[in-house]
Design an enzyme around this catalytic site. Structure first.
Site, PDB file in Angstrom:
ATOM      1  N   GLU A 145       0.789  -1.199  -0.026  1.00  0.00           N
ATOM      2  CA  GLU A 145       0.021  -0.002   0.135  1.00  0.00           C
ATOM      3  C   GLU A 145       0.948   1.355   0.086  1.00  0.00           C
ATOM      4  OE1 GLU A 145      -1.363   2.768   0.135  1.00  0.00           O
ATOM      5  OE2 GLU A 145      -2.298   2.889   2.261  1.00  0.00           O
TER       6      GLU A 145
ATOM      7  N   GLU B  90       4.295   8.596  -4.058  1.00  0.00           N
ATOM      8  CA  GLU B  90       5.032   8.369  -2.978  1.00  0.00           C
ATOM      9  C   GLU B  90       6.175   7.110  -3.310  1.00  0.00           C
ATOM     10  OE1 GLU B  90       2.592   6.867   0.190  1.00  0.00           O
ATOM     11  OE2 GLU B  90       1.807   8.697   0.512  1.00  0.00           O
TER      12      GLU B  90
END
Length: 655
Positions: free
Chosen positions: A107, A116
């Site tokens: 995740e 990210e």
């Protein structure tokens, strides 16, 4: 994120299915969980039958918490928490993993999907940490886009002409050509798109699947572009790309978690609120006309961390002018003004209010000094009749931007721009003249909380020697307001989770509570509340007043009192904002825009962030509180630091 039930359920379903597929092949299920956080997904995997999990977490406080949570839930013999970045993990007899994993659970996503570093992490994992053709949860992600025309959203990116009614007729402040040509800031604007009314934009395309990433195969972080031809639904100005993604947890695509806004959902009633994943707003480098029925190509570009879009007449493979490099601001405006600030400057109603207030204070012979970062007030003052206008810009970016704006409007010799901090002004900077009107919005680029713009008061104090007797200060004063509210969803970011899909994560709750047990974390935090609906439980209450006609006082200013709760509901927190009194008859609010409706629904200033003080986290905000009928407060302004400290407490927690 732990309160995102849709996410949790879909991950659990996907993990169960992946473990079953591996077991059906007669293999041991070895799971690599990158970015484990609390260890939730690893515990799901073990519960689903995985033989062993290697849970990677680079952030040490989180890794330590994961170790304790795993132990608390009885999985220490099946889960190994590794406090490293995944690119530092080793495989082999003496490595962190004895062999490569055959299930990859991650995740690593943000609102933009790849912001990210998901692509580099997946790329490395496939090369070094997992088996070829491994199972992956999620299995695939798809990025969607929709081209729209939206004056409101375009106002977050470009400076519009500003109209000023003067005694000589209408004057128009025009943007410089450099700003017109600038492709804008390269960063995505992530917002709660579900709070943007569908009347605020016109769809020019259907929802287009732009590109997908298969996480079960080797992933590349290299720059790429993906072209999608479409037929415009309507004629208009292509300005903005709205974007979001979904993730399929299984190869068949039966288990899907989507970030789609309400108009792109099959069941809008079942919309899951999220703050960790929202939707993206991208601005095209320039607005372009499209014609209904005349095919065009939308191109999504990405590098290893960012996505951007361009509009082409032909497919990207055939067009040599496709933007291969991220657009970068070269006009200074996008470096100085964030997206809400662009919207604020483009708000003609707001400009008209300042202009009307200026008309009441400008006198023949007025010498005006404007103090606000990158503000157009100096141009308003000139057009409305000030004899001479000085404006102070303390940063190189704001100085260069304002020089360009003055030049575009042929005002280089009409408005004097001074490049220095306002408290360092000398009489020579003002050509030996005394100021009769000190003017501010006030707005300063470094302000985070509403009261940070009280820096204007300190400037007013430091330039006192340059003001003529009886000089007018506009705004004349400011007030700090507060109101107790019940949030529809925002309470979740401070609510303890306790049990998550059958796993005990109280340790995470305790860690968060402990991190809040110091003064700074008990203060208010900024949130753009137009994106986070709430109901008022009390009437708005004036807490403190600041008189800009007078210098900053030497001693702290303190206010104590209570706020009566007039509507039933859950007291999640206090919202605070500033109101600036331009003149006795004109006030600009950075918070509540309209009187409260009977049910307490709130309309917030969309250009400003309000401050939210969450009430005690020891009280579960999901549970209605029937007892307390009021909230007490103590608020103090500290002149030495410019800080405002506060405490709000439910009446039954005072003891």
């Amino acid at each position: 994120m732990l309160h995102d039930k849709d996410r949790n359920i879909k991950y659990y379903q996907g993990i169960r299915a992946a473990v079953s597929r591996v077991k059906d092949r007669g293999q041991k299920a070895l799971v690599l969980d990158i970015g484990t956080g609390t260890g939730l997904l690893s515990m799901m995997a073990v519960t689903a039958g995985a033989d062993f999990c290697y849970a990677i977490e680079v952030f040490k406080p989180m890794a330590d918490a994961a170790v304790k949570i795993v132990e608390k839930n009885g999985f220490s013999d099946k889960i190994k928490v590794i406090n490293k970045h995944s690119t530092e993990v080793t495989v082999g007899p003496d490595g962190d993993l004895p062999c490569r994993a055959n299930i990859l659970v991650t995740e690593l996503f943000d609102t933009e999907l790849i912001g990210e570093g998901a692509l580099p992490s997946y790329e490395h994992a496939h090369r070094h940490l997992v088996q070829e053709n491994c199972e992956a949860v999620p299995h695939k992600a798809t990025v969607y886009a929709q081209l729209v025309e939206s004056r409101r959203m375009w106002s977050w990116n470009k400076l519009f002409p500003v109209h000023v009614q003067t005694s000589l007729g209408e004057q128009v402040i025009v943007p410089p050509s450099e700003l017109e040509r600038c492709p804008g800031a390269p960063s995505v604007y992530d917002i709660q798109l579900n709070q943007v009314p569908s009347t605020d934009f016109t769809a020019l395309s259907d929802v287009l699947p732009m590109f997908s990433v298969d996480f079960s195969k080797q992933v590349s972080s290299s720059a790429a572009c993906h072209s999608k031809q479409f037929v415009p639904l309507a004629s208009g100005q292509a300005q903005v790309v709205l974007s979001w993604w979904d993730i399929e947890m299984d190869p068949e695509g039966k288990i899907t978690c989507t970030m789609a806004p309400f108009w792109a959902q099959t069941n809008p009633q079942e919309l899951q609120w999220r703050d960790h994943w929202m939707q993206c707003v991208y601005f095209l480098p320039q607005e372009e006309p499209v014609v209904q029925g005349s095919p065009r190509c939308l191109v999504a570009h990405h590098d290893d961390y960012c996505v951007w879009y361009s509009l082409q007449r032909t497919s990207a493979d055939e067009n040599e002018e496709v933007y291969q490099v991220r657009p970068v601001c070269d006009c200074q405006a996008h470096l100085l003004w964030n997206r809400p600030r662009f919207g604020e400057i483009n708000d003609q109603d707001r400009t008209d209010q300042y202009a009307q207030a200026l008309r009441t204070v400008l006198m023949p012979g007025t010498i005006c000094l404007c103090v606000s970062d990158g503000s157009l007030l100096s141009l308003l003052a000139h057009h409305l009749g000030a004899e001479q206008v000085f404006t102070v810009e303390s940063s190189a970016a704001s100085y260069r931007l304002m020089k360009r704006i003055f030049k575009a409007n042929h005002l280089e010799d009409k408005v004097s721009i001074i490049k220095k901090r306002p408290e360092l002004l000398t009489s020579a900077d003002l050509e030996g003249k005394k100021v009769s009107l000190l003017l501010g919005e006030p707005f300063f680029a470094t302000s985070l909380l509403p009261w940070h713009n009280l820096y204007f008061w300190y400037v007013r104090t430091s330039v006192d020697q340059h003001l003529e007797p009886g000089a007018v200060v506009m705004p004349q004063a400011a007030s700090l307001y507060a109101m107790i509210v019940e949030f529809r969803d925002l309470w979740r970011i401070r609510s303890p989770c306790g049990d998550c899909e059958g796993f005990d994560v109280h340790i995470m709750d305790d860690m968060i509570k402990h991190s809040l047990d110091f003064r700074e974390s008990r203060e208010a935090e900024p949130h753009p509340l137009w994106e986070y609906p709430c109901r008022s439980l009390s009437e708005p209450q004036q807490i403190l007043t600041f008189d800009f006609q007078q210098p900053v006082p030497q001693k702290p200013v303190r206010a104590e009192g209570s706020m009566e709760l007039r509507r039933p509901g859950k007291s999640h927190g206090a919202v605070l904002w500033m109101e600036y009194h331009l003149t006795p008859d004109s006030t600009v609010s950075t918070g509540l825009m309209n009187p409260l409706e009977d049910k307490g629904d709130c309309c917030w200033n969309p250009h400003c962030k309000q401050a939210v003080y969450f009430l005690s986290t020891t009280v579960d905000p999901r549970v209605p509180l029937d007892g307390p009928q009021s909230v007490s407060y103590a608020v103090e302004f500290h002149p030495l630091t410019g800080d405002i400290t506060m405490e709000f407490r439910l009446a039954d927690t005072l003891n």
